[in-house]
Design an enzyme around this catalytic site. Structure first.
Site, mmCIF file in Angstrom:
data_model
loop_
_atom_site.group_PDB
_atom_site.id
_atom_site.type_symbol
_atom_site.label_atom_id
_atom_site.label_comp_id
_atom_site.label_asym_id
_atom_site.label_seq_id
_atom_site.Cartn_x
_atom_site.Cartn_y
_atom_site.Cartn_z
ATOM 1 N N LYS A 88 -64.514 -35.467 10.837
ATOM 2 C CA LYS A 88 -65.654 -36.376 11.050
ATOM 3 C C LYS A 88 -65.326 -37.707 10.396
ATOM 4 O O LYS A 88 -65.039 -37.780 9.197
ATOM 5 C CB LYS A 88 -66.872 -35.738 10.391
ATOM 6 C CG LYS A 88 -68.174 -36.053 11.022
ATOM 7 C CD LYS A 88 -69.196 -35.111 10.418
ATOM 8 C CE LYS A 88 -70.570 -35.646 10.505
ATOM 9 N NZ LYS A 88 -71.487 -34.861 9.684
HETATM 10 C C1 E4P Z 1 -74.523 -34.951 11.477
HETATM 11 O O1 E4P Z 1 -73.351 -34.812 11.753
HETATM 12 C C2 E4P Z 1 -75.027 -35.547 10.219
HETATM 13 O O2 E4P Z 1 -74.434 -34.951 9.120
HETATM 14 C C3 E4P Z 1 -76.509 -35.466 10.070
HETATM 15 O O3 E4P Z 1 -77.168 -35.238 11.287
HETATM 16 C C4 E4P Z 1 -77.055 -36.589 9.233
HETATM 17 O O4 E4P Z 1 -78.433 -36.665 9.320
HETATM 18 P P1 E4P Z 1 -79.335 -37.397 8.237
HETATM 19 O O5 E4P Z 1 -79.829 -38.658 8.816
HETATM 20 O O6 E4P Z 1 -80.465 -36.430 8.012
HETATM 21 O O7 E4P Z 1 -78.499 -37.619 7.002
#
Ligand code: E4P
Length: 202
Positions: A88
């Site tokens: 990622k």
């Molecule tokens: C996805 O890959 C992310 O880690 C996640 O959806 C982040 O969401 P948040 O806005 O709650 O931090």
């Protein structure tokens, strides 16, 4: 639409897998910190997740590096953990360059923290296997996160782009229902929302 679980919690992953609802896992160091994990143990934890879900379930593991060389080095290490690890990478200039290199090596990349259609198109051109537009965070600043997902799906169809769209930063059931109708391939959801999906007052 497939469901990924957005968590680092092993018990939550095991439970969702037992429901047959789990097509993948996305996690990041802050989700890991939330369950008391330490950054220097993050790679070991990714291995623990991969062992639970098995080789057919992609597990997105985030690099916290900020420049391309470090992201590439981190990405290679993460990819070595298991064949189903997806690296990622934040959607930014250094992230694009790193994605380009990692993708050329056959390492799957999920470009995360996407907030616009042009960013999504660039991620796809760099070779990202997945792009993650963040719905909740856009809604937080008065923009329309679901609309972004819809626009990315439409643009990708128009240009025959095969990068899969992961609707991320999902906060509630309404987000899930709305992104289902956009035709995006995947939604990554927190356990609390996954549980809400099966519960109904009647
Ligand atoms: C996805 O890959 C992310 O880690 C996640 O959806 C982040 O969401 P948040 O806005 O709650 O931090």
């Amino acid at each position: 639409m497939k469901f990924f679980l957005d968590t680092a919690d092993l018990a939550e992953i095991e439970e969702a897998a037992s429901w047959g609802a789990l097509a993948g896992v996305t996690t990041n160091p802050s989700l890991y910190a939330r369950i008391g994990g330490k950054l220097d143990d993050f790679h070991n934890h990714i291995k623990r997740i991969c062992d639970i879900v098995g080789p057919d379930c992609p597990v997105s593991a985030e690099s916290v590096a900020m420049n391309r060389d470090e992201i590439i080095a981190d990405g290679r290490e993460l990819a070595d953990i298991a064949p189903n690890v997806v690296v990622k990478v934040p959607t930014m200039v250094e992230g694009l360059a790193a994605t380009h290199t990692l993708a050329a090596e056959g390492i799957p990349v999920n470009m995360t923290l996407c907030f616009s259609v042009p960013q999504a198109l660039l991620a796809a051109r760099a070779g990202a296997r997945y792009i993650s537009p963040f719905i909740g965070r856009l809604d937080d600043i008065g923009e329309n996160g679901v609309q972004l997902v819809e626009n990315i799906v439409k643009a990708f169809k128009l240009y025959g782009i095969t990068t899969e769209v992961i609707a991320a930063s999902i906060r509630n059931l309404e987000h899930v229902e709305k992104v289902m109708l956009t035709g995006c391939q995947i939604a990554t959801i927190p356990t609390k929302v996954l549980e809400q999906m099966i519960i109904h007052p009647l």
